[in-house]
Write a protein that holds these residues in place. Structure first.
Motif, short mmCIF file in Angstrom:
data_model
loop_
_atom_site.label_atom_id
_atom_site.label_comp_id
_atom_site.label_asym_id
_atom_site.label_seq_id
_atom_site.Cartn_x
_atom_site.Cartn_y
_atom_site.Cartn_z
N HIS A 82 -4.40 -1.97 -3.89
CA HIS A 82 -4.57 -2.64 -2.61
C HIS A 82 -5.36 -3.94 -2.78
N LEU A 113 0.84 -1.21 0.00
CA LEU A 113 0.00 0.00 0.00
C LEU A 113 0.87 1.25 0.00
N SER A 132 0.82 3.86 -3.04
CA SER A 132 -0.04 5.03 -2.82
C SER A 132 0.48 6.04 -1.81
N TYR A 175 -5.72 4.14 4.86
CA TYR A 175 -6.63 3.49 3.91
C TYR A 175 -7.93 3.08 4.59
N LEU A 178 -8.08 7.46 -2.22
CA LEU A 178 -8.68 6.14 -2.04
C LEU A 178 -8.96 5.48 -3.37
#
Length: 160
Positions: A116, A31, A35, A42, A109
């Motif tokens: 993810h 993750l 990101s 998250y 997101l």
């Protein structure tokens, strides 16, 4: 004295602890690499994206995340500095506050989610058959219900 676990339960416990820690670490690393979000970031973004108005009272959010109030305050402050969320007074109770998802948080997101979910599939779901998925769901739903009830009961007793 507490009775020891039998060998099968001891092996299951050790396998669970070691594998769950490895899985969590791998998912967190993936993750962050994809990101720049932490697993906690998250999870906050997901929960806020699923609530009406993309906002939730801090106490309710802490309960869903299984965070202490101080840990949630720290988490939300960190995310607020990065523009992912804001913190606003509750419209119906000025003493409380809500975490609110921002457009930047929703974008983060939506950009992180495909990567993810691919990581979750690769490191967990693709290795399970339907019966194993159903078994894990039953076990962890039951465990979660029992732990939530125990926490609610201990909180009620502590405040009385």
């Amino acid at each position: 004295m507490t009775e020891n676990l039998d060998s099968a339960r001891s092996a299951a416990w050790r396998a669970y602890i070691e594998a769950s820690q490895r899985l969590y670490t791998q998912l967190e690393e993936d993750l962050r690499a994809d990101s720049d979000l932490s697993f906690a970031d998250y999870h906050v973004l997901v929960l806020l994206s699923e609530t009406p108005g993309q906002r939730q009272r801090m106490g309710e959010l802490a309960g869903r995340l299984v965070f202490s109030p101080s840990r949630l305050t720290y988490q939300i402050s960190s995310m607020q500095r990065r523009g992912l969320v804001t913190r606003e007074p509750c419209p119906d109770d000025r003493r409380g506050s809500e975490a609110v998802l921002t457009a930047a948080g929703l974008l983060a997101l939506s950009e992180a989610a495909p990567h993810h979910l691919a990581s979750v599939r690769t490191h967990l779901m693709d290795d399970l058959d339907d019966a194993e998925v159903a078994c894990l769901t039953r076990v962890f739903d039951r465990l979660g219900d029992r732990l939530r009830a125990a926490r609610a009961s201990s909180t009620t007793h502590a405040t009385n």
